[in-house]
Motif scaffolding. Structure first.
Motif, mmCIF file in Angstrom:
data_model
loop_
_atom_site.group_PDB
_atom_site.id
_atom_site.type_symbol
_atom_site.label_atom_id
_atom_site.label_comp_id
_atom_site.label_asym_id
_atom_site.label_seq_id
_atom_site.Cartn_x
_atom_site.Cartn_y
_atom_site.Cartn_z
ATOM 1 N N GLU A 85 0.963 -1.283 0.000
ATOM 2 C CA GLU A 85 -0.068 -0.005 -0.175
ATOM 3 C C GLU A 85 0.807 1.246 0.080
ATOM 4 O OE1 GLU A 85 -3.594 0.130 2.527
ATOM 5 O OE2 GLU A 85 -2.806 -1.531 3.293
ATOM 6 N N GLN A 86 1.298 1.808 -1.240
ATOM 7 C CA GLN A 86 2.045 3.066 -1.212
ATOM 8 C C GLN A 86 1.557 4.143 -0.672
ATOM 9 O OE1 GLN A 86 2.596 3.164 -5.630
ATOM 10 N NE2 GLN A 86 4.609 2.464 -5.367
ATOM 11 N N ASP A 87 0.322 4.156 -0.426
ATOM 12 C CA ASP A 87 -0.325 5.692 0.277
ATOM 13 C C ASP A 87 -0.125 5.459 1.601
ATOM 14 O OD1 ASP A 87 -2.184 3.403 0.263
ATOM 15 O OD2 ASP A 87 -3.820 4.657 0.775
ATOM 16 N N ARG A 88 0.270 4.095 2.380
ATOM 17 C CA ARG A 88 0.538 3.832 3.857
ATOM 18 C C ARG A 88 1.996 4.040 4.036
ATOM 19 N NH1 ARG A 88 -2.972 -0.410 6.978
ATOM 20 N NH2 ARG A 88 -1.662 0.683 8.330
ATOM 21 N N CYS A 89 2.753 3.895 3.119
ATOM 22 C CA CYS A 89 4.365 3.581 3.013
ATOM 23 C C CYS A 89 4.788 5.247 3.706
ATOM 24 C CB CYS A 89 4.928 3.592 1.957
ATOM 25 S SG CYS A 89 6.854 3.324 1.853
ATOM 26 N N VAL A 90 5.665 5.146 4.756
ATOM 27 C CA VAL A 90 6.348 6.119 5.392
ATOM 28 C C VAL A 90 7.796 6.169 5.167
ATOM 29 C CG1 VAL A 90 4.833 6.148 7.513
ATOM 30 C CG2 VAL A 90 6.972 4.874 7.368
ATOM 31 N N ALA A 91 8.131 5.398 4.071
ATOM 32 C CA ALA A 91 9.457 5.487 3.366
ATOM 33 C C ALA A 91 11.008 5.282 4.291
ATOM 34 C CB ALA A 91 9.758 7.179 2.739
ATOM 35 N N ALA A 92 10.683 4.390 5.039
ATOM 36 C CA ALA A 92 11.450 3.910 6.383
ATOM 37 C C ALA A 92 12.635 3.399 5.693
ATOM 38 C CB ALA A 92 10.800 3.556 7.539
ATOM 39 N N GLY A 93 12.248 2.609 4.647
ATOM 40 C CA GLY A 93 13.056 1.785 3.939
ATOM 41 C C GLY A 93 13.553 0.377 4.781
ATOM 42 N N GLN A 94 12.885 0.045 5.519
ATOM 43 C CA GLN A 94 13.332 -1.215 6.484
ATOM 44 C C GLN A 94 13.112 -2.602 5.277
ATOM 45 O OE1 GLN A 94 14.455 -1.494 9.468
ATOM 46 N NE2 GLN A 94 14.439 0.870 9.009
ATOM 47 N N CYS A 95 12.039 -2.303 4.293
ATOM 48 C CA CYS A 95 11.612 -3.314 3.402
ATOM 49 C C CYS A 95 12.663 -3.623 2.412
ATOM 50 C CB CYS A 95 10.514 -3.222 2.717
ATOM 51 S SG CYS A 95 10.442 -1.507 1.807
ATOM 52 N N VAL A 96 13.375 -2.635 2.046
ATOM 53 C CA VAL A 96 14.678 -2.448 1.150
ATOM 54 C C VAL A 96 15.772 -3.298 1.650
ATOM 55 C CG1 VAL A 96 16.095 -1.417 -0.537
ATOM 56 C CG2 VAL A 96 13.700 -0.844 -0.203
ATOM 57 N N ALA A 97 16.011 -2.982 3.070
ATOM 58 C CA ALA A 97 17.148 -3.453 3.716
ATOM 59 C C ALA A 97 17.078 -4.954 3.882
ATOM 60 C CB ALA A 97 17.166 -2.780 5.052
ATOM 61 N N ALA A 138 10.359 -8.182 6.077
ATOM 62 C CA ALA A 138 10.325 -7.114 5.742
ATOM 63 C C ALA A 138 8.818 -6.694 6.089
ATOM 64 C CB ALA A 138 10.307 -6.937 4.282
ATOM 65 N N ALA A 139 7.788 -7.646 5.995
ATOM 66 C CA ALA A 139 6.613 -7.282 6.393
ATOM 67 C C ALA A 139 6.314 -6.889 7.702
ATOM 68 C CB ALA A 139 5.462 -8.297 5.830
ATOM 69 N N ALA A 140 6.973 -7.847 8.541
ATOM 70 C CA ALA A 140 6.877 -7.662 10.101
ATOM 71 C C ALA A 140 7.552 -6.322 10.435
ATOM 72 C CB ALA A 140 7.701 -8.816 10.641
ATOM 73 N N VAL A 141 8.620 -5.883 9.980
ATOM 74 C CA VAL A 141 9.199 -4.869 10.425
ATOM 75 C C VAL A 141 8.786 -3.294 9.895
ATOM 76 C CG1 VAL A 141 11.431 -5.933 11.057
ATOM 77 C CG2 VAL A 141 11.247 -4.951 8.858
ATOM 78 N N CYS A 142 7.889 -3.572 8.872
ATOM 79 C CA CYS A 142 7.349 -2.313 8.273
ATOM 80 C C CYS A 142 6.661 -1.345 9.161
ATOM 81 C CB CYS A 142 6.344 -2.672 7.257
ATOM 82 S SG CYS A 142 5.594 -1.309 6.201
ATOM 83 N N PRO A 143 7.145 -0.359 9.602
ATOM 84 C CA PRO A 143 6.377 0.391 10.422
ATOM 85 C C PRO A 143 4.874 1.017 10.266
ATOM 86 C CG PRO A 143 8.206 1.900 9.546
ATOM 87 C CD PRO A 143 8.298 0.412 9.141
ATOM 88 N N ALA A 144 4.894 0.957 9.059
ATOM 89 C CA ALA A 144 3.333 1.413 8.362
ATOM 90 C C ALA A 144 2.432 0.364 7.991
ATOM 91 C CB ALA A 144 3.715 2.295 7.116
ATOM 92 N N LEU A 145 3.078 -0.899 8.356
ATOM 93 C CA LEU A 145 2.400 -2.208 7.899
ATOM 94 C C LEU A 145 1.576 -1.921 6.625
ATOM 95 C CD1 LEU A 145 0.333 -2.726 11.245
ATOM 96 C CD2 LEU A 145 2.426 -3.825 10.643
#
Length: 64
Positions: free
Chosen positions: A6-18, A51-58
């Protein structure tokens, strides 16, 4: 495994990329998540779950 974001929920933390750089990326202009692989390989499954688990915006959703 099928992955959606959900791009509209993303807060651009970058945890998923890491966690899974072969599956996720970020837009240059604002850092919002970009899904590179909707159906990642079995070898990437644990990384995608993490990545899903650490995403701060879920903002990452997995359908097994």
């Amino acid at each position: 495994m099928k992955v959606t974001v959900e791009q509209d929920r993303c807060v651009a933390a970058g945890q998923c990329v890491a966690a899974a750089p072969d599956v996720f990326d970020q837009r240059d202009e604002d850092g919002v998540v970009v899904l590179l692989a909707e159906d990642p390989t079995a070898e990437r499954a644990d990384d995608v779950r993490y990545a899903a688990a650490v995403c701060p915006a879920l903002a990452i959703h997995i359908e097994e």
